[in-house]
Every structure is written in C-alpha cells, then in structure tokens.
Design a protein around this motif. Structure first.
Motif, PDB file in Angstrom:
ATOM      1  N   ALA A  14     -33.895  40.270  19.071  1.00 28.03           N
ATOM      2  CA  ALA A  14     -33.032  40.808  18.015  1.00 28.03           C
ATOM      3  C   ALA A  14     -31.579  40.436  18.304  1.00 28.03           C
ATOM      4  CB  ALA A  14     -33.190  42.319  17.924  1.00 28.03           C
ATOM      5  N   GLY A  15     -30.897  40.004  17.257  1.00 27.06           N
ATOM      6  CA  GLY A  15     -29.514  39.565  17.407  1.00 27.06           C
ATOM      7  C   GLY A  15     -29.348  38.082  17.620  1.00 27.06           C
ATOM      8  N   ASP A  16     -30.430  37.394  17.954  1.00 26.44           N
ATOM      9  CA  ASP A  16     -30.376  35.941  18.177  1.00 26.44           C
ATOM     10  C   ASP A  16     -30.304  35.183  16.855  1.00 26.44           C
ATOM     11  OD1 ASP A  16     -32.533  35.670  21.138  1.00 26.44           O
ATOM     12  OD2 ASP A  16     -30.444  36.286  20.880  1.00 26.44           O
ATOM     13  N   SER A  17     -30.107  33.889  16.982  1.00 22.65           N
ATOM     14  CA  SER A  17     -30.083  32.997  15.822  1.00 22.65           C
ATOM     15  C   SER A  17     -31.188  31.960  15.935  1.00 22.65           C
ATOM     16  CB  SER A  17     -28.728  32.291  15.728  1.00 22.65           C
ATOM     17  OG  SER A  17     -27.670  33.211  15.563  1.00 22.65           O
ATOM     18  N   LEU A  18     -31.552  31.403  14.782  1.00 25.57           N
ATOM     19  CA  LEU A  18     -32.603  30.391  14.729  1.00 25.57           C
ATOM     20  C   LEU A  18     -32.327  29.510  13.521  1.00 25.57           C
ATOM     21  CD1 LEU A  18     -35.137  30.054  16.559  1.00 25.57           C
ATOM     22  CD2 LEU A  18     -36.426  31.275  14.810  1.00 25.57           C
ATOM     23  N   ARG A  19     -32.677  28.249  13.615  1.00 26.28           N
ATOM     24  CA  ARG A  19     -32.530  27.358  12.466  1.00 26.28           C
ATOM     25  C   ARG A  19     -33.882  26.759  12.099  1.00 26.28           C
ATOM     26  NH1 ARG A  19     -29.181  21.692  12.032  1.00 26.28           N
ATOM     27  NH2 ARG A  19     -31.070  20.943  13.086  1.00 26.28           N
ATOM     28  N   LEU A  20     -34.291  26.990  10.880  1.00 25.75           N
ATOM     29  CA  LEU A  20     -35.511  26.389  10.356  1.00 25.75           C
ATOM     30  C   LEU A  20     -35.169  25.116   9.584  1.00 25.75           C
ATOM     31  CD1 LEU A  20     -37.373  29.537   8.973  1.00 25.75           C
ATOM     32  CD2 LEU A  20     -37.372  28.600  11.297  1.00 25.75           C
ATOM     33  N   SER A  21     -36.069  24.155   9.654  1.00 27.97           N
ATOM     34  CA  SER A  21     -35.894  22.905   8.925  1.00 27.97           C
ATOM     35  C   SER A  21     -37.060  22.697   7.972  1.00 27.97           C
ATOM     36  CB  SER A  21     -35.834  21.718   9.895  1.00 27.97           C
ATOM     37  OG  SER A  21     -34.754  21.854  10.787  1.00 27.97           O
ATOM     38  N   CYS A  22     -36.752  22.102   6.837  1.00 26.21           N
ATOM     39  CA  CYS A  22     -37.772  21.728   5.862  1.00 26.21           C
ATOM     40  C   CYS A  22     -37.565  20.260   5.535  1.00 26.21           C
ATOM     41  CB  CYS A  22     -37.640  22.566   4.598  1.00 26.21           C
ATOM     42  SG  CYS A  22     -38.737  22.068   3.252  1.00 26.21           S
ATOM     43  N   ASN A  85     -28.138  36.862  13.568  1.00 27.91           N
ATOM     44  CA  ASN A  85     -28.290  38.314  13.725  1.00 27.91           C
ATOM     45  C   ASN A  85     -29.684  38.765  13.285  1.00 27.91           C
ATOM     46  OD1 ASN A  85     -27.541  40.938  14.339  1.00 27.91           O
ATOM     47  ND2 ASN A  85     -26.553  41.287  12.358  1.00 27.91           N
ATOM     48  N   LEU A  86     -30.692  38.102  13.825  1.00 27.02           N
ATOM     49  CA  LEU A  86     -32.062  38.375  13.421  1.00 27.02           C
ATOM     50  C   LEU A  86     -32.490  39.772  13.815  1.00 27.02           C
ATOM     51  CD1 LEU A  86     -33.521  34.883  14.221  1.00 27.02           C
ATOM     52  CD2 LEU A  86     -33.774  36.066  12.021  1.00 27.02           C
ATOM     53  N   ARG A  87     -33.343  40.350  12.985  1.00 26.41           N
ATOM     54  CA  ARG A  87     -33.858  41.702  13.188  1.00 26.41           C
ATOM     55  C   ARG A  87     -35.377  41.639  13.253  1.00 26.41           C
ATOM     56  NH1 ARG A  87     -30.248  43.771   8.243  1.00 26.41           N
ATOM     57  NH2 ARG A  87     -32.232  43.483   7.154  1.00 26.41           N
ATOM     58  N   PRO A  88     -36.014  42.636  13.853  1.00 23.79           N
ATOM     59  CA  PRO A  88     -37.483  42.629  13.910  1.00 23.79           C
ATOM     60  C   PRO A  88     -38.125  42.548  12.535  1.00 23.79           C
ATOM     61  CG  PRO A  88     -36.622  44.181  15.504  1.00 23.79           C
ATOM     62  CD  PRO A  88     -35.435  43.692  14.707  1.00 23.79           C
ATOM     63  N   ASP A  89     -37.495  43.110  11.501  1.00 24.56           N
ATOM     64  CA  ASP A  89     -38.105  43.036  10.171  1.00 24.56           C
ATOM     65  C   ASP A  89     -37.918  41.678   9.508  1.00 24.56           C
ATOM     66  OD1 ASP A  89     -35.633  45.011   8.284  1.00 24.56           O
ATOM     67  OD2 ASP A  89     -35.434  43.233   9.542  1.00 24.56           O
ATOM     68  N   ASP A  90     -37.283  40.739  10.186  1.00 29.97           N
ATOM     69  CA  ASP A  90     -37.242  39.352   9.706  1.00 29.97           C
ATOM     70  C   ASP A  90     -38.481  38.577  10.163  1.00 29.97           C
ATOM     71  OD1 ASP A  90     -33.735  39.318  10.398  1.00 29.97           O
ATOM     72  OD2 ASP A  90     -34.674  39.415   8.415  1.00 29.97           O
ATOM     73  N   SER A  91     -39.291  39.178  11.024  1.00 24.51           N
ATOM     74  CA  SER A  91     -40.493  38.516  11.504  1.00 24.51           C
ATOM     75  C   SER A  91     -41.434  38.236  10.344  1.00 24.51           C
ATOM     76  CB  SER A  91     -41.201  39.378  12.545  1.00 24.51           C
ATOM     77  OG  SER A  91     -40.371  39.603  13.664  1.00 24.51           O
ATOM     78  N   ALA A  92     -41.882  36.998  10.237  1.00 22.15           N
ATOM     79  CA  ALA A  92     -42.750  36.593   9.131  1.00 22.15           C
ATOM     80  C   ALA A  92     -43.101  35.123   9.300  1.00 22.15           C
ATOM     81  CB  ALA A  92     -42.055  36.805   7.790  1.00 22.15           C
ATOM     82  N   VAL A  93     -44.012  34.662   8.465  1.00 24.80           N
ATOM     83  CA  VAL A  93     -44.206  33.229   8.307  1.00 24.80           C
ATOM     84  C   VAL A  93     -43.245  32.778   7.214  1.00 24.80           C
ATOM     85  CG1 VAL A  93     -45.794  31.377   7.684  1.00 24.80           C
ATOM     86  CG2 VAL A  93     -46.617  33.337   9.002  1.00 24.80           C
ATOM     87  N   TYR A  94     -42.434  31.785   7.527  1.00 25.54           N
ATOM     88  CA  TYR A  94     -41.442  31.274   6.586  1.00 25.54           C
ATOM     89  C   TYR A  94     -41.956  29.992   5.948  1.00 25.54           C
ATOM     90  CZ  TYR A  94     -37.973  34.682   8.014  1.00 25.54           C
ATOM     91  OH  TYR A  94     -37.286  35.854   8.232  1.00 25.54           O
ATOM     92  N   TYR A  95     -41.903  29.954   4.624  1.00 28.37           N
ATOM     93  CA  TYR A  95     -42.381  28.824   3.851  1.00 28.37           C
ATOM     94  C   TYR A  95     -41.235  28.139   3.116  1.00 28.37           C
ATOM     95  CZ  TYR A  95     -47.007  30.940   4.408  1.00 28.37           C
ATOM     96  OH  TYR A  95     -48.159  31.476   4.917  1.00 28.37           O
ATOM     97  N   CYS A  96     -41.298  26.842   3.077  1.00 26.23           N
ATOM     98  CA  CYS A  96     -40.389  26.038   2.281  1.00 26.23           C
ATOM     99  C   CYS A  96     -41.091  25.712   0.965  1.00 26.23           C
ATOM    100  CB  CYS A  96     -40.060  24.759   3.054  1.00 26.23           C
ATOM    101  SG  CYS A  96     -39.020  23.601   2.198  1.00 26.23           S
TER     102      CYS A  96
END
Length: 123
Positions: A14-22, A85-96
């Motif tokens: 929690a609090g970290d950052s991440l970058r997704l790519s599509c 600023n990621l939170r536990p409720d951001d947990s999911a499968v992310y789709y493009c």
C-alpha cells in the motif's frame, strides 16, 4: 482486428506505485480510444480510465482520480496506466480495451480486450 497485451502487474505494498502497459498489435491504422478496466472475483468489471486516440482527452473513475494517470506512449500502439498511492482495494485484474471510434465508461463500447494483468496491493 486489434490484439492487446497488458503487462506490468505485480504485488506491491500500500502506498507504492506501479505502471501498467498496453501494447496494441502494430499495423492497425484505425483510430481508437483506449481504456483500462479492472475486475475482482465475483464483481462486475469496473471502468478505470480512458484516453482518446489523440491523447488530448482523458476520463477517470472517481475512485482513482488524482492517483492514476493514463497516457499514450512513444507510439500510438502503447498506452500506460500510472498508478500511485495504491490501496488494497485497487487489487484486481486490470484489462486494456480499445474502441474504434469514441468510447467512454461503458464496457459495451469497446471492441477489443486484452487478457488482463493481476495487480495485488497488500498492507
């Protein structure tokens, strides 16, 4: 036909950052808006953000506004989702998802979908 491949998911605190790519398959010259959705087991797929083909227009879900940024990459075939600023409720499968023509928050507006990338936020 457009093939979309997501990458960049993982497990963070929690609090970290991440970058997704599509990454879209090259060779497609049709203009398309590109969005990110997310889904947790047992729940409907949820809109996260969309960017227009030109990159000039963006729209965000209220739950991520101010923390997530969608952007186009160096080529028209790349779209990023910067998540801070990621939170536990951001947990999911992310789709493009990509749409030929204008699209906004509706899942039904999109023509092409990737396979998804898992994001898990602990803490």
């Amino acid at each position: 036909h457009v093939r979309l491949v997501e990458s960049g998911g993982g497990t963070v605190q929690a609090g970290d950052s991440l970058r997704l790519s599509c990454a879209a398959s090259e060779g497609s010259d049709s203009p398309y808006d590109t969005a990110w959705f997310r889904q947790v087991p047992g729940k409907a797929r949820e809109f996260v953000a969309v960017i227009s083909y030109s990159g000039l227009s963006t729209l965000y879900a209220d739950s991520v506004k101010g923390r997530f940024t969608i952007s186009r990459g160096e080529t028209k075939y790349l779209v990023y989702l910067h998540m801070a600023n990621l939170r536990p409720d951001d947990s999911a499968v992310y789709y493009c998802a990509a749409s030929v023509g204008r699209a906004f928050m509706g899942e039904h507006e999109y023509d092409y979908w990737g396979q998804g990338t898992q994001v898990t936020v602990s803490g």
